[in-house]
Enzyme design. Structure first.
Site, PDB file in Angstrom:
ATOM      1  CG  HIS A  96      -0.548  -0.209   2.401  1.00 21.36           C
ATOM      2  ND1 HIS A  96      -0.101   0.984   3.415  1.00 21.36           N
ATOM      3  CD2 HIS A  96      -0.437  -0.646   3.931  1.00 21.36           C
ATOM      4  CE1 HIS A  96       0.397   1.000   3.984  1.00 21.36           C
ATOM      5  NE2 HIS A  96       0.425  -0.249   4.903  1.00 21.36           N
ATOM      6  CG  ASP A  98      -3.038   3.965   2.344  1.00 24.63           C
ATOM      7  OD1 ASP A  98      -2.733   2.823   1.754  1.00 24.63           O
ATOM      8  OD2 ASP A  98      -3.682   3.458   3.244  1.00 24.63           O
ATOM      9  CG  ASP A 125       2.558  -0.002   7.964  1.00 23.84           C
ATOM     10  OD1 ASP A 125       1.947  -0.725   6.686  1.00 23.84           O
ATOM     11  OD2 ASP A 125       1.961   0.484   8.527  1.00 23.84           O
ATOM     12  CD  GLU A 159      -2.891  -1.636   5.024  1.00 25.07           C
ATOM     13  OE1 GLU A 159      -3.062  -2.854   6.194  1.00 25.07           O
ATOM     14  OE2 GLU A 159      -2.409  -0.440   5.776  1.00 25.07           O
ATOM     15  CD  GLU A 160      -1.810   2.622   6.855  1.00 17.05           C
ATOM     16  OE1 GLU A 160      -2.636   2.194   8.458  1.00 17.05           O
ATOM     17  OE2 GLU A 160      -0.760   3.113   7.126  1.00 17.05           O
ATOM     18  CD  GLU A 183       0.801  -4.363   5.735  1.00 15.27           C
ATOM     19  OE1 GLU A 183       1.652  -3.754   6.445  1.00 15.27           O
ATOM     20  OE2 GLU A 183      -0.274  -3.748   5.280  1.00 15.27           O
TER      21      GLU A 183
END
Length: 360
Positions: A96, A98, A125, A159-160, A183
């Site tokens: 991801h 974001d 992350d 994703e967040e 991740e």
């Protein structure tokens, strides 16, 4: 060059340029991609457009094809492909783009290298994984390596929050035989992830003046008594454990109610989330809570935010390939683990590619 063997791939690992990798990560940090959490991007820092364009520009310069898709207003995915040479299995590296907000973090958008670590919003992350994917592409190009199957790199949005980027890619993107999602796992091999379901618990009361509370029913006090039952619920969850993920968990995150301190509140709303194990359904949770909480003037609606749990099938070839890669890279812990949070691996969210298997 022909399709590489394991010795050639080991030499690729040795050719990783740590300075270039660090520079790439710092540049990714400096391209803001704050998740607006369900809203359209409202400023220059929000949305994934800049990171998606960065991935596109880097990968097309190396001979990859890359498309950037605006799957919702101001929200973007990027998907790049390096075609394989001989019809082998396809593999996708996904991650991801974001990040969470930058409020209170004055150096959030500056990649700072200190004591051998890179600091900045999203450094761990998970822009670090995106930087690693780009370094793989650089090394393959430098060594003129042709892989047997297609290699894809996907940068996804949201994703967040609700994994809408992965859902969009899963609905319209290509088939991949396997997906690796980088991740942060402390380099452990995670073959299962927990899911997520979020709910509203609404408690009804009867409003009256605060001087005569006996004439009404205080919804906040009723909610407080109900919340005590969540500890009993967690104890029931503790009794059933997944071999990699442990027990499911429940968390009360928001409580709202009342209008003024001198008015007995007629309503209280509680938002809570339940982490799901593979095989569990969001529909199970209200039924389970009804058996634990005392009866009264309360209700739980359907889950308004869901991410399925995921588990790689036992003995799958992807797990063995990752263990081999970990051995070649000197990773000490090569045993399977579980990832406690939810991720874009979840098939119920559409996943990062259709009909594929994933590992975090």
């Amino acid at each position: 060059m022909a399709v590489p063997n394991s010795e050639e791939l080991a030499r690729c690992v040795e050719q990783i340029d740590r300075d270039r990798l660090t520079k790439t990560l710092c540049e990714l940090i400096e391209h803001p991609s704050v998740n607006p959490f369900g809203e359209a991007p409202r400023g220059a820092e929000e949305g994934e457009r800049r990171v998606a364009a960065y991935l596109r520009d880097r990968l097309t310069a190396l001979g990859w094809t890359c498309d950037v898709d605006e799957y919702a207003p101001g929200r973007h995915n990027a998907l790049a492909r390096l075609p394989g040479a001989s019809g082998g299995r396809s593999l996708m590296f996904a991650g991801h783009m974001d990040t969470v907000e930058t409020t209170g973090y004055p150096q959030a958008l500056t990649g700072v290298v200190r004591d051998g670590r890179v600091h900045g919003r999203g450094a761990c992350d998970m822009k670090a994984a995106l930087a690693c994917y780009l370094e793989v592409a650089e090394v393959l190009a430098e060594r003129s390596i042709s892989l047997a199957g297609d290699l894809l790199i996907a940068g996804v949005g949201d994703e967040e929050y609700r994994q809408e980027g992965a859902k969009a890619l899963g609905a319209s993107g290509p088939r991949a035989d396997a997906v690796i999602i980088g991740e942060p796992t402390e380099l452990t091999l995670c073959l299962a992830t927990k899911g997520l379901a979020a709910y509203d618990l609404r408690v009804a009361g009867v409003a009256t003046h605060g001087s005569v509370p006996q004439h009404g029913a205080n919804a906040i006090l009723t909610a407080a008594r109900l919340l005590g039952g969540f500890e009993d619920y967690q104890r029931t969850l503790d009794r059933r454990r997944h071999p990699l993920l442990g027990p499911a968990t429940v968390n009360v995150g928001v409580i709202e109610g009342g209008t003024k301190p001198n008015i007995v509140p007629s309503e209280c709303r509680v938002q809570f989330s339940r982490r799901l194990l593979p095989g569990e359904s969001p529909a199970d949770v209200p039924v389970e809570l009804a058996a634990v909480l005392e009866r009264g003037t309360w209700s739980i609606g359907e889950a308004w935010w869901t991410v399925d749990a995921y588990e790689l099938p036992h003995g799958h070839w992807l797990a063995e390939a990752l263990r081999t890669a970990a051995r070649l890279s000197g990773v000490p812990d090569r045993e399977p683990h579980g990832f406690p949070a939810s991720s874009d691996a979840a098939p119920g969210s559409g996943g990062c590619a259709r009909r594929s298997h994933r590992a975090a």
